[in-house]
Design a protein around this motif. Structure first.
Motif, mmCIF file in Angstrom:
data_model
loop_
_atom_site.group_PDB
_atom_site.id
_atom_site.type_symbol
_atom_site.label_atom_id
_atom_site.label_comp_id
_atom_site.label_asym_id
_atom_site.label_seq_id
_atom_site.Cartn_x
_atom_site.Cartn_y
_atom_site.Cartn_z
ATOM 1 N N UNK A 1 0.911 -1.086 -0.003
ATOM 2 C CA UNK A 1 -0.089 -0.149 0.086
ATOM 3 C C UNK A 1 0.824 1.160 0.015
ATOM 4 N N UNK A 2 0.777 2.126 -1.101
ATOM 5 C CA UNK A 2 1.397 3.472 -1.092
ATOM 6 C C UNK A 2 0.278 4.303 -0.317
ATOM 7 N N UNK A 3 0.880 5.103 0.704
ATOM 8 C CA UNK A 3 -0.009 6.122 1.233
ATOM 9 C C UNK A 3 0.635 7.460 1.175
ATOM 10 N N UNK A 222 1.521 -4.318 12.807
ATOM 11 C CA UNK A 222 0.860 -5.079 11.723
ATOM 12 C C UNK A 222 1.801 -4.885 10.442
ATOM 13 N N UNK A 223 2.208 -3.596 10.345
ATOM 14 C CA UNK A 223 2.880 -3.264 9.169
ATOM 15 C C UNK A 223 4.469 -3.397 8.968
ATOM 16 N N UNK A 246 5.490 10.227 1.864
ATOM 17 C CA UNK A 246 5.020 9.118 0.953
ATOM 18 C C UNK A 246 5.746 7.809 1.703
ATOM 19 N N UNK A 247 4.966 6.909 1.812
ATOM 20 C CA UNK A 247 5.556 5.644 2.272
ATOM 21 C C UNK A 247 4.863 4.364 1.452
ATOM 22 N N UNK A 248 5.481 3.549 1.555
ATOM 23 C CA UNK A 248 5.148 2.108 1.252
ATOM 24 C C UNK A 248 5.278 1.116 2.293
ATOM 25 N N UNK A 249 4.063 0.625 2.386
ATOM 26 C CA UNK A 249 3.922 -0.172 3.669
ATOM 27 C C UNK A 249 3.201 -1.529 2.994
ATOM 28 N N UNK A 250 3.474 -2.668 3.880
ATOM 29 C CA UNK A 250 2.918 -3.934 3.594
ATOM 30 C C UNK A 250 2.382 -4.607 4.841
ATOM 31 N N UNK A 251 1.238 -5.207 4.915
ATOM 32 C CA UNK A 251 0.848 -5.927 6.081
ATOM 33 C C UNK A 251 1.956 -7.257 6.090
ATOM 34 N N UNK A 252 2.283 -7.302 7.198
ATOM 35 C CA UNK A 252 3.302 -8.461 7.578
ATOM 36 C C UNK A 252 2.452 -9.999 6.931
ATOM 37 N N UNK A 253 3.608 -10.264 6.327
ATOM 38 C CA UNK A 253 2.950 -11.696 5.635
ATOM 39 C C UNK A 253 2.398 -11.540 4.173
ATOM 40 N N UNK A 254 2.363 -10.141 3.825
ATOM 41 C CA UNK A 254 1.960 -10.027 2.542
ATOM 42 C C UNK A 254 3.084 -9.483 1.611
ATOM 43 N N UNK A 258 4.192 -2.220 -4.284
ATOM 44 C CA UNK A 258 3.729 -1.334 -5.263
ATOM 45 C C UNK A 258 4.737 -0.141 -5.207
ATOM 46 N N UNK A 259 5.584 -0.008 -6.152
ATOM 47 C CA UNK A 259 6.564 0.777 -6.141
ATOM 48 C C UNK A 259 6.275 2.427 -5.896
#
Length: 261
Positions: A1-3, A222-223, A246-254, A258-259
């Protein structure tokens, strides 16, 4: 997820350029602060046209201004934060996967009625409660005054020499979101990646080359934080007095990625 989190400074003349940059970044979640009654309809229209199906604008009461706005690719569900003195400054929503996003524009210190203190305390209470879903808070938190390389943080409850001027409650309230959530598993996404040795400003006085890192992203355990930084060129181009985060996050295990543009 890009936020993307950005204080757009209520600028009307630069609104087309702001919209263009935001659309080009193509983030999954967009959190804006200092939207106005004039700019809100434009942001809503442009973001919906760009595929943001979920969009929430914080409620504006009589005489109020500068609401926050959150947009996402998927529909949003409201997750109200109790006891916020200025409801237009805090907006909590849930994404379709359960992720909770709290978008905050903290009042400045001179705002009467302890508005800044009460805002930070209310958001802290909301996020400190145990929850079974990923959570984050982002936005213009109007703190801290100074971050030291050893990890010490001075708030605006202190003067430039670190002396406490506004009292312990004020100091604790300003720390409540950027450090006070750590016992509950949260961490400052930028500092988690870059440490405290790196000096960074997200708002500055152009004439004096000074400023503060006022814009933050604080995430729950979780991130995974893959990337986190500031688009300073947007500020230097005069689009706002704040640099967007701007940040790129992923839920742990995912493992999906997305660049960041």
């Amino acid at each position: 997820m890009v936020i993307l989190s950005w204080n757009v400074a209520g600028r009307v003349a630069r609104l087309p350029d702001q919209v263009e940059r935001v659309r080009a970044l193509d983030a999954d979640v967009v959190c804006l602060q200092e939207v106005t009654r004039t700019t809100a309809p434009v942001w809503e229209r442009e973001l919906r046209d760009h595929g943001y199906r979920g969009l929430e604008l914080a409620a504006l009461g009589p005489g109020r201004s500068l609401p926050v706005l959150t947009a996402a690719r998927d529909p949003l569900e409201s997750s109200p934060v109790a006891s916020v003195p200025l409801p237009e400054r805090v907006l909590a929503v849930r994404l379709s996967d359960g992720t909770e996003i709290v978008n905050v524009h903290s009042p400045i210190s001179p705002r009467p009625g302890l508005a800044k203190v009460l805002t930070h305390e209310a958001v802290h209470r909301h996020l400190a409660r145990p929850a079974g879903h990923p959570r984050l808070v982002c936005g213009d938190l109007n703190t801290p005054r100074k971050e030291h390389p050893d990890g010490r943080v001075w708030t605006f409850a202190r003067d430039r020499y670190g002396r406490l001027q506004r009292g312990e409650r004020w100091d604790a309230a300003e720390l409540a979101l950027i450090r006070g959530l750590e016992p509950h598993g949260f961490r400052d996404a930028f500092r988690a990646l870059h440490g405290y040795e790196r000096r960074e400003l997200s708002w500055e006085w152009p004439r004096y080359s000074g400023g503060y890192r006022l814009d933050h992203l604080v995430v729950s355990a979780a991130f995974d934080v893959r990337e986190c930084g500031y688009e300073h060129a947007w500020r230097k181009d005069g689009l706002s007095d704040h640099s967007p985060l701007v940040a790129l996050l992923a839920i742990r295990g995912d493992r999906g990625e997305s660049p960041v543009s």
